[in-house]
Design an enzyme around this catalytic site. Structure first.
Site, short mmCIF file in Angstrom:
data_model
loop_
_atom_site.label_atom_id
_atom_site.label_comp_id
_atom_site.label_asym_id
_atom_site.label_seq_id
_atom_site.Cartn_x
_atom_site.Cartn_y
_atom_site.Cartn_z
N GLY B 313 1.25 -1.38 0.16
CA GLY B 313 0.01 0.21 0.09
C GLY B 313 0.30 1.11 -0.03
O GLY B 313 2.57 1.05 0.37
N ASP B 314 0.57 2.03 0.02
CA ASP B 314 0.90 3.52 0.24
C ASP B 314 2.07 3.45 -0.93
O ASP B 314 1.80 3.91 -1.95
CB ASP B 314 1.52 3.39 1.48
CG ASP B 314 0.62 4.16 2.41
OD1 ASP B 314 -0.71 4.19 2.07
OD2 ASP B 314 0.74 4.86 3.53
N ASN B 315 2.89 3.80 -0.09
CA ASN B 315 4.00 4.10 -1.92
C ASN B 315 4.57 2.71 -2.33
O ASN B 315 5.50 1.98 -2.43
CB ASN B 315 5.92 4.22 -0.90
CG ASN B 315 5.13 5.81 -0.59
OD1 ASN B 315 4.84 5.63 0.00
ND2 ASN B 315 6.23 6.64 -0.79
#
Lengths: 723, 723
Positions: B313-315
């Protein structure tokens, strides 16, 4: 007050003289017609009324047709789709077709006139790679690509007239001979049609009006192997096709049509298809031919001192009353069936004839006239929906069809029609030739424009389809509304811009259809002209999937005007915050429960500037959006109802920025309407419902008063100039 | 029986040592993590458990980032649409964007990196005809065509990390500095990421597992001028773009990308868009880069004797765990959030890591853990939906996140999680590495194939959209079903055909999307390979608008296989007689009320050979059709439910012509399932509901018995070879 007479046509039949006389008197009829299955006695023909006689040009002459099978009418048909399992593929191209109606044409060489198409690639199969077995009606492809789908486009002879076929099968006419339709493009047939008519006119001296039913080519109606309807297109030019026509087309237009130009992937150029140039050329070619040939017949009729009337149906193909060649035919009259307001206007607005006639419902047939049923109800409904349109532009005559003896058994019905015919004459006498007050000028924009005036979104007029009723409501609402309605095409706008006097453009239809416009909306001239026009104060109303064509980051190409677009899944990642309807809005001021018919999914608002009027189920169904000095209004669908008529009226006045004109010649009650005729200083207040209605009526200055109208009432009021 | 331990990760926080110890014991946890907003005490780090520590690579180092603004991350953005009213058009291209997040990039020359597009024609405006005012952030076009729409595609610097921005704004962090994301493609950043990590590892000797959150590029998350989300795409590669990346791409792939290759008309290559070759090249290019650079970090971690774990997730952009370059990173583990069965499988099926970990719900946050609420309900639901999938392929660990102190205040919750963790360990110990009984092999066919395994039809996983839920149900149903699931792309089939062992292909999605396939369905190789495969016995299930692309007289290009097509208005003239559902059908044998979710309009049956299973509102919603030895099944939509899971299972067995295999390891009650493991001769009977269920259970030979299962029960049964 002396009873007025005229403008009414009565059907009659044999052995019904006394009653015919009685009804002639009571309904004030001045013409008598025969119907399908009825003949008139000589005594009836002697009555003080014009006599209409049905006349078939291109069928019901088997003694001729059987001698000239090479001039039998033709059709292009497409076989079913056939999947190749190997390199050899046999196609039973007649599979699913009715062999009593259709016979493959082996007279004209299949390799010249037929086409085998690989539908998977769209490519034509070289005619060296297929052969026809004429005994088995089978095409064999020798180099098929396995798992591609193939179709055969082939010419057939139509050996049974569709209307007679329908009646024959429906009524179990047994071994009654099948009418063979012949094509007046053939030299023998062409000569026959003239000589026969000439003789017939001599043989029928009592006939005053020759009611052509109709001319040369039937709308497309093809039956299946179970002798049931397989394909019907009231606008279909299929039966005007022939080897001779294709050759003549090439001569005239300078290029040869492919079978595919007419087959159209099996869609047969349905009027829902965005028409190709080839198809437009073809129908123009047919119209020219039909006009030229029909004129010959009309001239013969006129030479005999009689009138020529055309029935708008059956073999009407190529006449196109709103087309460029219709005037040339020189008809005296057109008669057609009235299913409601839109069909009434379809007849009444026809130019270049001396008079028009509407055949009203119900038809005097046992499906309505049976013991225990009250035919007045259907007649009343039919009259109320049509009356709105009559008040905008009346047909010149009304009439009925079927068995008069059947209707005569229903005294209440006879009474009611007496009232209707009186009311019709009163309206006609008041307003014929008088321009009614018009609040707005509205243009319906689609691929067909003027040619298909009052004929949009229809397969066969009066048939209900799930896919059309949400658009047909627009026509029905407009047919009796205090607006002027024109029909313009994309090409009109591209070439000439939006007509100067138009207040509102309506574009309504499903994406990709001729009515929405499909790839027309990629045309920058179309887009920019409309955008500029709206920005300068025009009103644009989109219904369903207006201006829809995926291009340049938009689905609705005029999303900027409408303020809404449709989510196809590509912009789910973009947050859509604008979901709150305005508290109240001019457009919905009279609305109760909204009915968008089939509606439209996944419409979203583009910005907070869009005025959302109705939002439910995560979708916008009604909205408005300012665009410069103009406005765009979106409606998800508009089936016909009094509520939606009002909604559309308000939407139009709002779109046109003419809200302040809305309360002129206006009724607060949606079941009532006001039709004003400034030139004669009269207004008709009508109650379009079968219940009593109370309403506030506004005159042309906006002065109001309350009135109560009886069920179905029409009340004429005089007014002064100050109104 | 001795309590088992392990495979569970506990969040902890400061000043919570005693309770952490207690829960470590009760939940059998063997790892402790920090969470967003929590830190671990040194005492906690000394406990007998592995310590996970969150690590940010490309943000949270403003002391570095501020010194190297030229290496700030970038994005390509498109301005709003702007209509030219005259020849000069000024575009405030930042309108609607959040200036605290995004700053136009004037470092790299706009005339090289930007594009002004006439969206009405699709043409690029010559850069000599526009200029940028860098002070006003305004592009002025000098030779605009009036009433055309224009957009500016421009590069910006992302000056605020989206995750921190979201938390910062949501939690009102006031003047807390904004994390500036830097791009490790920049030489300074690249060096920094390695040296900083090396030092950090020395500074954090107690950390056992470095939990990368995550690597270099955040999924696309753009805020608007009101500091609210404007655009979010969990799959978006937007933030991986930079002037440097574009130049490197040209170097590597031999051609230069246009801004439009990334802007994509403003759709930004949403995963619902059929991907272009340029975009596929671009994401491959990014994946290669991310893999190479992430490997450097993982190597450093390994050199320090610690483990490297990646948060999914995120990056995460560019890591693509199912892509070709992921293996190269050399990660020990992946951890991700489990919202249900499909997301569990998205984590559990990831190849090339030693272990996977699912973070279960609820997160220990006050939105669930507040007085009066019972967090056990959400935990139970989460566990039941995920357990089905665990029984097909378990993650190796489970864990939780948030404030442990909050969860501790709910003793029932603590008890329940104790049960769940025990149950998870029991399942894991029984079946890890054991292949479960599989009734069928199912391939999901779309544009993305294997790359987006368990990631179809999603904008951000776990977010509900009206346009996706009717398709997501397919994944959720399959995630815990006794079938093997693979994801194949159109290119896979075109190049290699349908994989040998596949029994059923599912194509599900709205027309034109990457999931349905759009113009891929015009590819004759694709069509013919699937047609041949079905004819030879394969099962093809189409959901929504499968194989949809208007071409050759079909909308569904495999209409011949499915036996149904969609009426777009072009074939209304063709009569549609086939509307009668079969009396009963294998597929609907367990069905009560059908729920097709959004459903699909205007689907009609092509012939009487189509077995209509559900017909309502003038449309087919469920049908089956024989095609050679195979079958096509159509379903209008399939939101997730136990009923629809059963419907899909039956549809798959029917499509594959394996109805006689259906009653093996089968439960008659739709709320129960049987997961059998022949290699260990054990079967798990599960009650997926929170109520007691009685069901007939069938073993592998079809022998049956009735059992009653307690709410949520899992019951292990041994069986003999004869079963």
């Amino acid at each position: 007050m002396e009873k007025k007479k005229g403008r009414v046509t009565l059907p009659s039949e044999q052995n019904f003289l006394a009653e015919t006389k009685e009804l002639l008197e009571r309904w004030g009829a001045d013409a008598i017609r025969d119907s399908d299955g009825t003949k008139l006695d000589d005594e009836i023909k002697q009555l003080d009324a014009k006599i209409y006689t049905t006349y078939f040009v291109a069928r019901a002459h088997n003694e001729f047709a059987e001698k000239h099978p090479e001039e039998c009418q033709q059709l292009y048909l497409m076989s079913q789709f056939n999947t190749a399992h190997g390199e050899t593929l046999e196609i039973d191209f007649m599979e699913g077709y009715f062999e009593e109606q259709l016979r493959p044409d082996y007279v004209h060489h299949p390799k010249k006139y037929w086409e085998v198409i690989d539908r998977t690639t769209g490519e034509i199969v070289d005619c060296n790679h297929w052969d026809v077995d004429e005994d088995l009606n089978c095409v064999t492809i020798s180099n098929a690509v396995p798992w591609h789908e193939y179709t055969v486009s082939f010419l057939v002879f139509v050996i049974w007239d569709p209307t007679q076929m329908y009646n024959h099968i429906t009524n179990n006419w047994g071994d009654k001979p099948h009418d063979i339709p012949f094509d007046v493009r053939g030299p023998q047939s062409n000569e026959f049609m003239a000589t026969y008519l000439t003789q017939w006119l001599k043989d029928n001296p009592n006939t005053d009006v020759v009611r052509f039913t109709t001319f040369f080519y039937h709308f497309t109606l093809v039956f299946n192997h179970l002798a049931k309807e397989k394909f019907v297109d009231w606008f279909g030019y299929g039966a005007s096709v022939s080897a001779a026509a294709l050759d003549a087309f090439e001569q005239e237009k300078g290029y040869r049509l492919r079978p595919e130009d007419l087959i159209d992937q099996g869609y047969y150029n349905s009027s829902f298809r965005v028409p190709t140039k080839a198809y437009l050329d073809y129908i123009d070619f047919v119209q020219q031919f039909v006009a030229k040939e029909a004129k010959k017949l009309v001239d013969i009729v006129h030479e005999s001192g009689k009138e020529a009337m055309m029935f708008l149906g059956d073999n009407w193909i190529g006449t196109e009353p709103y087309g460029e060649h219709f005037e040339q035919i020189g008809l005296d009259a057109v008669v057609g069936s009235v299913g409601g307001g839109a069909t009434l206007r379809m007849i009444a607005d026809i130019p270049h004839v001396r008079y028009t006639e509407g055949r009203f419902l119900p038809y005097f047939f046992p499906d309505t006239f049976y013991e225990g049923n009250n035919p007045v109800i259907e007649a009343n409904q039919n009259w109320l929906t049509a009356r709105r349109a009559v008040l905008r532009n009346p047909v010149d005559r009304i009439g009925y069809g079927g068995y008069l003896s059947l209707a005569y058994k229903f005294p209440d019905f006879v009474d009611y029609i007496e009232k209707v015919t009186d009311e019709f004459r009163e309206i006609y006498d008041n307003i014929k030739g008088i321009k009614p007050h018009t609040g707005l000028k509205v243009a319906i924009l689609n691929s067909w424009g003027k040619l298909r005036t009052w004929q949009t979104h229809m397969v066969a007029h009066a048939l209900w389809y799930k896919q059309i009723y949400s658009y047909l409501g627009v026509l029905e609402s407009l047919s009796g509304a205090s607006v002027d309605v024109s029909f313009i095409s994309f090409d009109d706008v591209i070439q000439h811009g939006v007509p100067e006097d138009v207040d509102v453009i309506i574009n309504a239809g499903d994406a990709g259809t001729a009515f929405s416009g499909g790839e027309n909306w990629k045309n920058e001239a179309l887009i920019t002209k409309i955008r500029a026009w709206v920005h300068n104060g025009g009103g644009f109303i989109g219904i369903g999937e207006p201006t829809a064509y995926q291009h340049g980051g938009r689905f609705f190409q005029l999303a900027d005007v409408l303020g809404v677009d449709k989510e196809l899944g590509f912009s789910l990642s973009t947050d859509k915050y604008f979901t709150s309807p305005v508290e109240k809005h001019f457009i919905s001021a009279d609305a109760g429960v909204f009915d968008f018919g089939e509606g439209m999914k996944n419409i979203f608002s583009l910005s907070k500037e869009t005025e959302i009027i109705e939002y439910s189920n995560g979708e916008v169904h009604l909205s408005s959006h300012d665009f410069g000095k103009g406005r765009g209004v979106y409606i998800a669908g508009l089936p016909y109802s009094e509520e939606n008529t009002r909604l559309l009226m308000r939407a139009m006045f709002y779109a046109a920025n003419k809200e302040n004109e809305f309360h002129k010649w206006h009724s607060s009650n949606i079941y009532c309407e006001v039709h004003a005729y400034p030139a004669i200083k009269k207004a008709a207040l009508v109650n379009n419902s079968m219940e009593e209605q109370t309403t506030v009526i506004y005159d042309g200055s906006g002065n109001s008063k309350e009135v109560t109208l009886a069920p179905s009432e029409i009340r004429w009021e005089a007014f002064s100039d100050e109104s």
